[in-house]
Every structure is written in C-alpha cells, then in structure tokens.
Motif scaffolding. Structure first.
Motif, PDB file in Angstrom:
ATOM      1  N   ILE A 105       0.874  -1.171   0.000  1.00 29.71           N
ATOM      2  CA  ILE A 105       0.000   0.000   0.000  1.00 29.71           C
ATOM      3  C   ILE A 105       0.910   1.219   0.000  1.00 29.71           C
ATOM      4  CG2 ILE A 105      -1.669   1.327   1.329  1.00 29.71           C
ATOM      5  CD1 ILE A 105      -2.770  -1.275   2.375  1.00 29.71           C
ATOM      6  N   PRO A 106       0.881   1.982  -1.033  1.00 30.28           N
ATOM      7  CA  PRO A 106       1.885   3.040  -1.144  1.00 30.28           C
ATOM      8  C   PRO A 106       1.586   4.216  -0.246  1.00 30.28           C
ATOM      9  CG  PRO A 106       0.378   3.133  -2.983  1.00 30.28           C
ATOM     10  CD  PRO A 106      -0.043   1.966  -2.156  1.00 30.28           C
ATOM     11  N   TYR A 107       2.597   4.717   0.342  1.00 31.12           N
ATOM     12  CA  TYR A 107       2.459   5.968   1.070  1.00 31.12           C
ATOM     13  C   TYR A 107       3.090   7.091   0.265  1.00 31.12           C
ATOM     14  CZ  TYR A 107       0.481   3.859   5.136  1.00 31.12           C
ATOM     15  OH  TYR A 107      -0.355   3.213   5.986  1.00 31.12           O
ATOM     16  N   GLU A 108       3.304   6.811  -0.968  1.00 32.70           N
ATOM     17  CA  GLU A 108       3.682   7.773  -2.018  1.00 32.70           C
ATOM     18  C   GLU A 108       4.633   8.859  -1.586  1.00 32.70           C
ATOM     19  OE1 GLU A 108      -0.393   6.305  -2.628  1.00 32.70           O
ATOM     20  OE2 GLU A 108       0.292   7.847  -1.280  1.00 32.70           O
ATOM     21  N   ALA A 110       7.123  11.181  -2.148  1.00 33.99           N
ATOM     22  CA  ALA A 110       7.767  11.516  -3.409  1.00 33.99           C
ATOM     23  C   ALA A 110       9.259  11.692  -3.228  1.00 33.99           C
ATOM     24  CB  ALA A 110       7.171  12.799  -3.980  1.00 33.99           C
ATOM     25  N   THR A 111       9.675  11.721  -1.992  1.00 33.29           N
ATOM     26  CA  THR A 111      11.098  11.877  -1.748  1.00 33.29           C
ATOM     27  C   THR A 111      11.798  10.556  -1.994  1.00 33.29           C
ATOM     28  OG1 THR A 111      10.822  11.277   0.551  1.00 33.29           O
ATOM     29  CG2 THR A 111      10.655  13.601   0.016  1.00 33.29           C
ATOM     30  N   PRO A 112      12.993  10.615  -2.496  1.00 32.41           N
ATOM     31  CA  PRO A 112      13.698   9.361  -2.773  1.00 32.41           C
ATOM     32  C   PRO A 112      14.224   8.693  -1.514  1.00 32.41           C
ATOM     33  CG  PRO A 112      15.076  11.240  -3.306  1.00 32.41           C
ATOM     34  CD  PRO A 112      13.747  11.786  -2.922  1.00 32.41           C
ATOM     35  N   PRO A 190      11.894   8.777   6.462  1.00 30.35           N
ATOM     36  CA  PRO A 190      11.308  10.123   6.344  1.00 30.35           C
ATOM     37  C   PRO A 190      10.086  10.194   5.447  1.00 30.35           C
ATOM     38  CG  PRO A 190      13.384   9.986   5.168  1.00 30.35           C
ATOM     39  CD  PRO A 190      13.252   8.709   5.906  1.00 30.35           C
ATOM     40  N   SER A 191       9.828   9.166   4.679  1.00 31.55           N
ATOM     41  CA  SER A 191       8.680   9.238   3.772  1.00 31.55           C
ATOM     42  C   SER A 191       7.575   8.251   4.131  1.00 31.55           C
ATOM     43  CB  SER A 191       9.147   8.962   2.338  1.00 31.55           C
ATOM     44  OG  SER A 191       9.625   7.647   2.233  1.00 31.55           O
ATOM     45  N   ALA A 192       7.664   7.632   5.276  1.00 34.57           N
ATOM     46  CA  ALA A 192       6.649   6.651   5.671  1.00 34.57           C
ATOM     47  C   ALA A 192       5.925   7.121   6.924  1.00 34.57           C
ATOM     48  CB  ALA A 192       7.311   5.293   5.924  1.00 34.57           C
ATOM     49  N   PRO A 193       4.765   6.563   7.178  1.00 31.52           N
ATOM     50  CA  PRO A 193       4.053   6.927   8.407  1.00 31.52           C
ATOM     51  C   PRO A 193       4.869   6.555   9.647  1.00 31.52           C
ATOM     52  CG  PRO A 193       2.632   5.696   6.940  1.00 31.52           C
ATOM     53  CD  PRO A 193       4.005   5.599   6.373  1.00 31.52           C
ATOM     54  N   VAL A 206       6.171   2.764   9.730  1.00 32.09           N
ATOM     55  CA  VAL A 206       5.208   1.686   9.497  1.00 32.09           C
ATOM     56  C   VAL A 206       5.101   1.429   8.003  1.00 32.09           C
ATOM     57  CG1 VAL A 206       2.796   0.973   9.712  1.00 32.09           C
ATOM     58  CG2 VAL A 206       3.879   2.249  11.548  1.00 32.09           C
ATOM     59  N   LEU A 208       2.806  -1.020   5.362  1.00 32.30           N
ATOM     60  CA  LEU A 208       1.716  -1.984   5.192  1.00 32.30           C
ATOM     61  C   LEU A 208       1.922  -2.736   3.889  1.00 32.30           C
ATOM     62  CD1 LEU A 208      -1.471   0.030   6.234  1.00 32.30           C
ATOM     63  CD2 LEU A 208      -0.001  -1.412   7.631  1.00 32.30           C
TER      64      LEU A 208
END
Lengths: 214, 228
Positions: A105-108, A110-112, A190-193, A206, A208
């Motif tokens: 499930i993407p948390y999109e 946009a940062t690499p 830094p780009s995930a919940p 986290v 998923l």
C-alpha cells in the motif's frame, strides 16, 4: 584343418589339458551341492560373510515395561523438542500469517529517501528499501520482520553514491521498521508513516503490505 | 547368523539412554531465540517470559511482546526499561482487545495498541470499528498514530479519523489525508491547522469519485537522515 595345427605347440598342449573335465572327489562335490541348496532354500543371494549381517536379521526384542516407557518418553521428548524449535522460530518472524502479496500500500512519499519500493506488477512482496545517506559508512534496515537484528539486512551502497538499498521479502501485514546508520544512529523512514512512540526514545516507521489496495 | 548378544544390547543402551536423557530438555525456547535475547539479564528475561505466558493465556499474541523485547535490546535499552515497555505494551494489547473484540486481525490489534499508547481514547477505537464494520481498520489506525506522532493532539486526531470513517472514507483517502497533513506541516502549518484544513476538504463518499485533493509534494527537504 584342425585349429590346433595353427597354434603354438605349448599353447596347444595347455588347450588339450583344459579340454579334459576336472575330477573332484565325492566329498567336495557334496559340500558344494549342500551349500547351493542351503542358499536356495533361504532365498538369499549367495554372498560371503557380512560384517553387519546381524543387523538385517529379524528378531524378537523383549522389553521390560520400564524400558518400553523410557523409549516412549524418549520419542515424546523428540517430538516436544521439534515442536519447541518450530515455535521458537515464530519469534523471528512475528507475522506468520500466510498471504499472497501483490503490492505495498503506497504511502507515495515523493522523496527518494527511505522509500520502500515494490516492483510494479510484482506478485511477491519483495520490498526494496531505499535510504539516502551519502556520508554513512554502514546502513541497515531493522524491524519486526527480522527480529530487530541489525546484522540481518545490511543495505548496499549504490554505485552512484549516497543511496543505500536492500530488498527484503515481506509477508502481508503491518511492519514496523527503522534504519540504523553507522551502527548506532536509529532513524525512521522520512517518507513513511510514523508508528506510535516506541518507548525507547526512537521512532519507528510503518509499512503496510497487502494483497490489494483500495 | 547372529543373535541378540549382551554386547549388542550394551551397544543399544549406550545409544538410546543418552538420547532419552537429552531429548526432553533439548532446545528450550530461549536457546532458539536470536543472540539478541541472550543480552537480557536473567531477571528481566524471567519477567518477560511471565508476561508472554500471561498474554498467551489471554489470547493475545506473545510474539508481539517478544518483538518489543528484541527491539528494546537492539536499541540498547536497559533490562528494567524493556520490561516496563513490554508490560505497557501488554496492557495496551489487552485494552485494545477489550475495545475491539476478537473480530480483528493481529495487525489491527497491534496498531490499536500503538494508538492507545499514543493517547487515543479507547472509545475512539470502538467507534472506528463500528463505523468500518466489515472493513479493515488497519489503515485508519496507522494514519491516526502517524498524526499523533506528528504533533496532532490525540483527541483531535481521533475525532477527525472517526468523522472520516462516518463519511465513508476509503483507505486511499486516509493515505491522502496523511500526505496532505505532512505536506502542510512541512510548509509551516501547525499540526492542528493542517489536519483541520485537510479534513474539511474531504467531501464525503456520497459524491461518486470524490477524493481528498492530493497536493503535489514539494521538493524534498534536507533531513538529518539524508545528510549522514
């Protein structure tokens, strides 16, 4: 023409002797026939003496009640030991729920940096973790999927520089993870919940993994 | 050819007796744990085992407590602290189970326990479960914990998430909400303001195709994690 006429005289002499049947005494003949009959009756091929032949012979084993109980206890013990080993392995992979995973499930983000990437259309949850740390000498990803073991999944520096990656097979479900930089600095993705406060002073991220996205 | 001689009987005794003696005590659970567990002192380890046993008796996942234990060891926390955190996690799992019942997955239970530890009211969990009857509450719980971790007060975050579930929000809506709030916070908005704005923008699932507007993510800012 007789063939002996072409042979060397010495060879011809030997051949002539060989054509006469060997004569055995009656005792020797009787011994041979007895041995042959014995082997036929026993149904076994004719072999020489065997070192471990005793192990193949059927026999009745007599056990005392105490001996039988001891043997039964031993078999139960072996079963328990095998069961304990299997149970203990679940601690390494807390989420053992079998699942067919199609995508994350993407948390999109946009940062690499730190973005887990799932190959498009992949039927397996081969999750690629990406983390940007140009000056780091070592980066690993740790989480409940590897028992929080920092040596389980070391990340590899890409040839282009400061990006670190590792691909980890993950089962469907919720995974908490973090990055460990230079063996001591714990950093969330830094780009995930973010997960709830972990109680140890370092936040986790986290991820998923699911068989379907909504 | 050969018989069951005393010598061979002695051979089998030598083979079987050690096996019988060793097998019942072979490989206790601790021996199969990662080497991390061996770093925990005996007292803390015993307390963890008691908690795990209690969890199993209550139908809670003991592996969740083991994972939390390994996490604490790996992060270098002292044994007393690990026991404290694991005990709190155990209590949260039990409270989450009481609030949500047994009709939830292990992941939902763990996420709910995390939300409770973040300060989310137990009544919010129950409301979430009721509103999403038939659907997983995993994504709303993950987003709820994330919002609280980013500075949104637990009561505000809970109210917003419960409100969205009442309006038929899907998992993708919650993911969009999280991104939007994060973007606004990075742009300088307060967590409460960001959440309020993004929640109000959600039109509800009554309108077909309606979604939370996705704001383009600005260029990545330098964070401590990317400058190591």
């Amino acid at each position: 023409m007789h063939e002996d006429e072409t042979l060397d005289p010495a060879v011809a002499t030997i051949a002539a002797l060989a054509r006469h049947p060997a004569t055995l005494d009656d005792a020797a003949r009787a011994r041979v026939m007895l041995a042959v009959q014995t082997e036929i009756l026993s149904g076994r091929p004719i072999r020489g003496p065997q070192r471990f032949g005793w192990a193949l012979e059927p026999r009745a084993i007599r056990l005392s009640p105490l001996g039988a109980m001891a043997m039964a206890a031993g078999l139960v013990g072996i079963g328990v030991a095998v069961g304990v080993v299997g149970r203990a392995r679940t601690f390494l992979m807390p989420d053992q729920r079998p699942a067919v995973v199609a995508s994350v499930i993407p948390y999109e983000g946009a940062t690499p940096a730190g973005r887990p990437v799932v190959p498009a259309g992949s039927a397996a949850a081969q999750v690629k973790f990406v983390f940007v740390a140009p000056q780091a000498s070592e980066v690993t990803v740790v989480g409940n999927f590897n028992g929080w073991n920092p040596s389980a999944h070391p990340m590899q520096r890409t040839p282009t520089g400061g990006t670190w990656t590792v691909t980890v097979p993950l089962e469907a479900g919720r995974h908490e993870y973090s990055f460990v930089v230079n063996g001591s600095h714990w950093m969330p993705d830094p780009s995930a919940p973010l997960a709830a406060e972990d109680g140890f002073g370092a936040a986790n991220s986290v991820l998923l993994v699911s068989g379907s996205t909504s | 050819m050969t018989g069951w001689t005393p010598r061979r009987a002695h051979f089998w005794r030598l083979l079987l007796v050690p096996l019988l003696l060793v097998s019942p005590v072979t490989a206790p659970a601790e021996a199969q744990q990662p080497s991390l567990l061996s770093r925990l002192d005996a007292s803390s380890r015993y307390q963890i085992e008691v908690l795990m046993d209690s969890a199993a008796r209550l139908g809670l996942p003991p592996e969740a407590l083991m994972s939390k234990t390994l996490e604490g060891i790996s992060k270098g926390a002292p044994g007393s602290r690990i026991v404290q955190v694991v005990r709190r996690h155990f209590a949260s799992l039990r409270e989450a189970r009481a609030a949500l019942g047994v009709d939830i997955t292990l992941d939902e239970l763990s996420a709910a326990a995390g939300a409770l530890q973040a300060g989310v009211p137990r009544t919010s969990l129950a409301a979430l479960h009721t509103n999403r009857k038939g659907s997983s509450i995993l994504m709303p719980l993950v987003v709820l914990s994330d919002l609280v971790s980013r500075g949104v007060p637990p009561d505000d975050a809970s109210s917003a998430i419960v409100s969205l579930t009442q309006r038929g929000a899907l998992d993708s809506d919650f993911a969009g909400l999280r991104r939007g709030v994060e973007t606004d916070i990075l742009s300088g908005a307060s967590p409460v303001t960001a959440l309020d704005r993004r929640t109000r923008e959600f039109p509800g699932r009554g309108a077909p195709g309606a979604r939370i507007p996705v704001v383009p993510t600005p260029p990545r800012q330098e964070t401590p994690s990317s400058t190591q």
